[in-house]
Every structure is written in C-alpha cells, then in structure tokens.
Motif scaffolding. Sequence first.
Motif, mmCIF file in Angstrom:
data_model
loop_
_atom_site.group_PDB
_atom_site.id
_atom_site.type_symbol
_atom_site.label_atom_id
_atom_site.label_comp_id
_atom_site.label_asym_id
_atom_site.label_seq_id
_atom_site.Cartn_x
_atom_site.Cartn_y
_atom_site.Cartn_z
ATOM 1 N N THR A 1 0.843 -1.195 0.000
ATOM 2 C CA THR A 1 0.000 0.000 0.000
ATOM 3 C C THR A 1 0.877 1.243 0.000
ATOM 4 N N PHE A 2 0.736 2.069 -1.021
ATOM 5 C CA PHE A 2 1.435 3.342 -1.073
ATOM 6 C C PHE A 2 0.645 4.361 -0.257
ATOM 7 N N LEU A 3 1.250 4.853 0.808
ATOM 8 C CA LEU A 3 0.572 5.808 1.680
ATOM 9 C C LEU A 3 0.475 7.163 0.985
ATOM 10 N N PRO A 4 -0.703 7.768 0.949
ATOM 11 C CA PRO A 4 -0.882 9.032 0.218
ATOM 12 C C PRO A 4 -0.063 10.189 0.777
ATOM 13 N N GLU A 5 0.277 10.126 2.053
ATOM 14 C CA GLU A 5 1.038 11.230 2.657
ATOM 15 C C GLU A 5 2.545 11.113 2.423
ATOM 16 N N ARG A 6 2.991 10.005 1.855
ATOM 17 C CA ARG A 6 4.426 9.808 1.622
ATOM 18 C C ARG A 6 4.800 10.033 0.156
ATOM 19 N N LYS A 7 5.984 10.582 -0.039
ATOM 20 C CA LYS A 7 6.557 10.700 -1.366
ATOM 21 C C LYS A 7 7.561 9.561 -1.539
ATOM 22 N N TYR A 8 7.325 8.739 -2.547
ATOM 23 C CA TYR A 8 8.126 7.530 -2.691
ATOM 24 C C TYR A 8 9.228 7.669 -3.744
ATOM 25 N N ILE A 9 10.413 7.238 -3.342
ATOM 26 C CA ILE A 9 11.561 7.136 -4.232
ATOM 27 C C ILE A 9 11.647 5.671 -4.638
ATOM 28 N N MET A 10 11.893 5.397 -5.912
ATOM 29 C CA MET A 10 11.843 4.010 -6.366
ATOM 30 C C MET A 10 13.052 3.628 -7.198
ATOM 31 N N ASN A 11 13.401 2.348 -7.111
ATOM 32 C CA ASN A 11 14.452 1.757 -7.929
ATOM 33 C C ASN A 11 13.997 0.358 -8.316
ATOM 34 N N ILE A 12 14.171 -0.006 -9.574
ATOM 35 C CA ILE A 12 13.817 -1.343 -10.049
ATOM 36 C C ILE A 12 15.028 -1.933 -10.763
ATOM 37 N N GLY A 13 15.409 -3.131 -10.389
ATOM 38 C CA GLY A 13 16.549 -3.763 -11.045
ATOM 39 C C GLY A 13 17.094 -4.927 -10.231
ATOM 40 N N ARG A 14 17.925 -5.718 -10.850
ATOM 41 C CA ARG A 14 18.542 -6.848 -10.160
ATOM 42 C C ARG A 14 19.431 -6.347 -9.031
#
Length: 387
Positions: A195-208
């Motif tokens: 669940t992505f919390l609406p009050e948080r700003k998310y930083i993301m990384n996808i990869g091995r």
Amino acid sequence: MKYILVIDHIATGGAERILIDYYHYLKNKGHQPHIFVLSGYAGQSKWTEDIDYITYGSKGDEDNLIKKGIQQLSLYFKLKKLIHEVKPDVIFSFLEKSNLLTIIAPSKAIKIVSVHNVLSIQYTKLKNPQVKKIVYNIIKWMYNKCPNVIAVSKQVKDDLIATFGVQTDNIHIINNYVDRENIRIKAQETIENFTFLPERKYIMNIGRFSDQKAQWKLLKAFALYLKNTNGNVGLVLMGHGEYTTDLQELAKKLQIEKYTTFLPFNVNPYKYMRHAHLFVLSSIYEGFPIVLAEVSSLRIPFLGTQKAIPEEMFDQKKIWEQCIFKSSTLEKDFSTTIHQDEQDLAELIKKGVEDENFRQKILESTAQWEKQNTKRIQFECYDSIAK
C-alpha cells in the motif's frame, strides 16, 4: 524472412525483454523467428511461455575453465546445427557471448549484433592484465568484423570507439524504447501486496540486486537524506538477486527499515512505478536502461549516475548534468560508511523530491525524446539494417 535471435540467457534483464518483444513483433509481421538461448531451460522464465520456437544450448554456465571451454565449443556446434536447419535470412544477437558466437558461426545470413553496456566499465572486474588484454582484443576483433553493430546509446558507441578501436561506420545507435500506451494501461492495475501511503513521497528503484545496479549507494544516500526530512518519504526497491539479504541487512544497520520496502520482481512493475514521486538509478554503468524509458512514459522525474542516465534523453545537456552524479566507489560496500558520491546522491535526491521547478525541468527536457518513445520506431530501425 527467417530469423534466429541469439541471447546468453533469459531472466529479467533489458536485453531479454527486447528480444522477447522483437520476437513477437517479427511474428506479427509475418516473419519466422526462432530463439536460441545459450544457457537455460524450458519453463525457467515466464516471458517464454508463449514462444513457439526456442532452443536451449545448455542448462547452465560452467564454472570450471576447462568445462567452460568445452561448453562454448558445444554451443558453437549447436548454433551451427540450428542455422543449417532453419536457414535464416538474419541472425540477430544480444550480449557479448551471443555476439561472438553469432559472428564466428558459418552463415550467409545478415548478422546483426547489439551492445547493451559500457564495456570498459563492465570489464573493470578483470584484474589480470593479460586476461583483460585478451578480452579487449577479442572485442575489438569481433565488432570490427561485423558491419552491423547496434549500440543502445551514444556513450556505448563512444566507448566502443575510444576504448576498443571499433570502426565508427560499423556502429548504429538505436535507443531502447517501450510500448508506452501499453504501460499506461497496465499502470492502472490494482496492487495487492503493498500500500502506497498518500502522505508519503516515494523514491523508487527497479533492477537486479547486483554489483552493477549498486543499490547500496541508494540506501546510504536515502539514509542521509532521511535525517533532514519530516519522515514523509519512502524508498521502494523492486527486484531480486544475489545481494537481496545484504541490502536488507544494510537497511537495518542504517536504521531505515521502517521507511524502506523490498518488493519481489513483478511482471507488471508499472502499477507500482506510477506511484513513484522520483525514480533513482544508482547503477555503476548501464547501456540504455529500459526502465528509464518506462519511467519516462509515465512522466516521472528521474536521476542517477553519470554512466547510467543517457544524455540523449535530454534536449539540454545542462539539465542532464544537473540530474547525474559521478559514482566514485565501484566496489560493493555494505558497511554504514557513507562515501562522497553517496553524499552527492543524497543532495540530488533532496532536490529531486523537494524542488518542483527542478522536477519540471527534467520532464520538459525529456519531452521531445518521449514523443518518439515507441517500440515500433526501435524495431523499424532494426528492420532497416536487416534489409
């Protein structure tokens, strides 16, 4: 036309995804594509479930030097046999082992090879100078022998020319694009395991989770940035690999586990990606990361290392220069020591999360590239070489 598409393995990497997409593209165009995988087995990857023609050369890579040599010889003869049976008009390969086998295999077919990484950085792991010299000479020979070398970015081409002495005329730059409309549709699917919390700003990384992707740098930079925030930020790492446990332990040592989420690889990462406020690519090197084309299609600001963010995605070099940091430590480090490049990344993350003007500049500077971000253009460029 008949095609043989050759690749080292099929896991979750960018080159594999291009090969699978190209296979379906060729099939839909009425061609007859066949895939030859150097190492792997049926059922290993979900991506191969709807592939009609696929041949595996071996079940896995050998570690012993003598056995490895015998294995490569066996792969050569298996590919030679497949070429004799299929009688292809075009042989198209991905990654270095596949490229070498394709180049030396006897065939009158048009041969096209593709380079997906900055090889001079990829082979820094070769510490023995004699071995390194041999590898460099092989690379120089093979790519000068083939007139159809695809480099996925300008920096890959420049590296082939400057480091390995490959002839300029042999190299064609074709970026990795994506089916952006399909991505936007898939991005609307429901997430069930997070669940992505609406009050948080998310930083993301996808990869091995590997040496190349260097997510430990991102963890350290995030920990440093987190100290100067109100805590309304989160970090999401999606993937799997040999460093999964090491990265999870590092998050605990840095005391950021409450703000950090590790998610397994998902065949639809876009439904997660669309919730990202900022995408960060901490890789020590990349060719042209497909994940950035995906992020771009969802209009999410991104930043990362100098050797991971392609300059040609930006219409202004000065904006590109503001989105990158130089990775100064190349060896893995799961200690809590924060190096200068990780401090630089922390400052970059702060700007990418909080500075709306900067975020808008990134989107505006990449808008022109995004207009041509369609898989069809990439594959039509492939077709023009194959004619």
